[in-house]
Scaffold this motif. Sequence first.
Motif, PDB file in Angstrom:
ATOM      1  N   THR A  40       0.843  -1.189   0.000  1.00  0.00           N
ATOM      2  CA  THR A  40       0.000   0.000   0.000  1.00  0.00           C
ATOM      3  C   THR A  40       0.882   1.244   0.000  1.00  0.00           C
ATOM      4  O   THR A  40       1.788   1.364   0.816  1.00  0.00           O
ATOM      5  CB  THR A  40      -0.928   0.013   1.220  1.00  0.00           C
ATOM      6  OG1 THR A  40      -1.700  -1.193   1.210  1.00  0.00           O
ATOM      7  CG2 THR A  40      -1.873   1.191   1.178  1.00  0.00           C
ATOM      8  N   PHE A  85      -7.699 -11.665  -1.675  1.00  0.00           N
ATOM      9  CA  PHE A  85      -7.568 -10.312  -2.199  1.00  0.00           C
ATOM     10  C   PHE A  85      -6.359  -9.633  -1.546  1.00  0.00           C
ATOM     11  O   PHE A  85      -5.727 -10.195  -0.660  1.00  0.00           O
ATOM     12  CB  PHE A  85      -8.846  -9.511  -1.969  1.00  0.00           C
ATOM     13  CG  PHE A  85     -10.066 -10.078  -2.647  1.00  0.00           C
ATOM     14  CD1 PHE A  85      -9.984 -10.700  -3.881  1.00  0.00           C
ATOM     15  CD2 PHE A  85     -11.310  -9.995  -2.045  1.00  0.00           C
ATOM     16  CE1 PHE A  85     -11.105 -11.221  -4.513  1.00  0.00           C
ATOM     17  CE2 PHE A  85     -12.441 -10.506  -2.661  1.00  0.00           C
ATOM     18  CZ  PHE A  85     -12.342 -11.131  -3.895  1.00  0.00           C
ATOM     19  N   THR A  86      -6.053  -8.422  -1.955  1.00  0.00           N
ATOM     20  CA  THR A  86      -4.875  -7.725  -1.441  1.00  0.00           C
ATOM     21  C   THR A  86      -4.860  -7.688   0.082  1.00  0.00           C
ATOM     22  O   THR A  86      -5.900  -7.537   0.717  1.00  0.00           O
ATOM     23  CB  THR A  86      -4.821  -6.279  -1.977  1.00  0.00           C
ATOM     24  OG1 THR A  86      -6.043  -5.629  -1.659  1.00  0.00           O
ATOM     25  CG2 THR A  86      -4.572  -6.244  -3.470  1.00  0.00           C
ATOM     26  N   SER A  89      -7.227 -10.070   2.346  1.00  0.00           N
ATOM     27  CA  SER A  89      -8.599  -9.702   2.690  1.00  0.00           C
ATOM     28  C   SER A  89      -9.570 -10.520   1.847  1.00  0.00           C
ATOM     29  O   SER A  89      -9.170 -11.216   0.909  1.00  0.00           O
ATOM     30  CB  SER A  89      -8.814  -8.203   2.468  1.00  0.00           C
ATOM     31  OG  SER A  89      -8.563  -7.880   1.122  1.00  0.00           O
ATOM     32  N   SER A  90     -10.857 -10.421   2.176  1.00  0.00           N
ATOM     33  CA  SER A  90     -11.872 -11.175   1.449  1.00  0.00           C
ATOM     34  C   SER A  90     -13.249 -10.627   1.775  1.00  0.00           C
ATOM     35  O   SER A  90     -13.397  -9.708   2.567  1.00  0.00           O
ATOM     36  CB  SER A  90     -11.799 -12.657   1.847  1.00  0.00           C
ATOM     37  OG  SER A  90     -12.101 -12.805   3.221  1.00  0.00           O
ATOM     38  N   LYS A  94     -14.970  -6.221   0.738  1.00  0.00           N
ATOM     39  CA  LYS A  94     -13.820  -5.891  -0.124  1.00  0.00           C
ATOM     40  C   LYS A  94     -14.293  -5.616  -1.551  1.00  0.00           C
ATOM     41  O   LYS A  94     -13.855  -4.659  -2.183  1.00  0.00           O
ATOM     42  CB  LYS A  94     -12.804  -7.042  -0.098  1.00  0.00           C
ATOM     43  CG  LYS A  94     -11.557  -6.759  -0.890  1.00  0.00           C
ATOM     44  CD  LYS A  94     -10.728  -5.642  -0.278  1.00  0.00           C
ATOM     45  CE  LYS A  94      -9.418  -5.493  -1.013  1.00  0.00           C
ATOM     46  NZ  LYS A  94      -8.572  -4.465  -0.422  1.00  0.00           N
ATOM     47  N   GLY A  97     -16.121  -2.389  -1.449  1.00  0.00           N
ATOM     48  CA  GLY A  97     -15.356  -1.284  -0.886  1.00  0.00           C
ATOM     49  C   GLY A  97     -14.707  -0.428  -1.958  1.00  0.00           C
ATOM     50  O   GLY A  97     -14.925  -0.635  -3.158  1.00  0.00           O
ATOM     51  N   THR A  99     -11.861  -0.282  -3.394  1.00  0.00           N
ATOM     52  CA  THR A  99     -11.041  -0.900  -4.450  1.00  0.00           C
ATOM     53  C   THR A  99     -11.777  -2.023  -5.193  1.00  0.00           C
ATOM     54  O   THR A  99     -11.191  -2.680  -6.047  1.00  0.00           O
ATOM     55  CB  THR A  99      -9.728  -1.447  -3.869  1.00  0.00           C
ATOM     56  OG1 THR A  99     -10.034  -2.435  -2.875  1.00  0.00           O
ATOM     57  CG2 THR A  99      -8.895  -0.331  -3.258  1.00  0.00           C
ATOM     58  N   GLY A 100     -13.049  -2.217  -4.885  1.00  0.00           N
ATOM     59  CA  GLY A 100     -13.822  -3.281  -5.524  1.00  0.00           C
ATOM     60  C   GLY A 100     -13.952  -3.140  -7.030  1.00  0.00           C
ATOM     61  O   GLY A 100     -14.023  -4.130  -7.752  1.00  0.00           O
TER      62      GLY A 100
END
Length: 192
Positions: A40, A85-86, A89-90, A94, A97, A99-100
Amino acid sequence: MTEATITKKKESTAKLNTKTITVIGVMTAIICIMGPMSLTLPVSPVPISLGTLAIYFIPYVLGMKKGTISCCVYLLIGLVGLPVFTGFSSGPAKLLGPTGGYLIGYIFMTLICGVVIDRTNKVPVCFLGMVLATAVLYLFGTVWLTYQASMTFREALMAGVIPFIPGDLAKMVIAMLVGPQIKKRLKKAGLV
């Protein structure tokens, strides 16, 4: 047709389907492994992910149709709660959110890259196809980021696109160099 010929055809089709499902599963696993590997940036809510590199490989290895299936399976795996996910995450939060939009854009990225790569092996055309596909990914991500993070479109571009262009260009080059080699070896092994 004799019964033996019909049986042989059914066995051949079953093997092909098993191989296809296996290769799709392996490519999905590669996305699941590379997707969480992220960094990030302090200036952006959007992380740098190796998931896009895996997405660039998919059309070379699987083609458009099977590649899109692999991408959708990846998204479903993350949606149901596996941390793919990045940042490991899941879940729906996500995907819905900020960045979805980038994650959903993976589907269109795979489709566009796949159409181009399935039709030609000319490097400049494949590169342009990847650039177009990435632009569509950026558009989905930027529009969703604008909405979710209450940013202007320009702010979302600066946070979610501009810092990522050099890295994504490098990923495209890596995929163009390695992808055809992987496909060639898989073909030689009779897996695709």
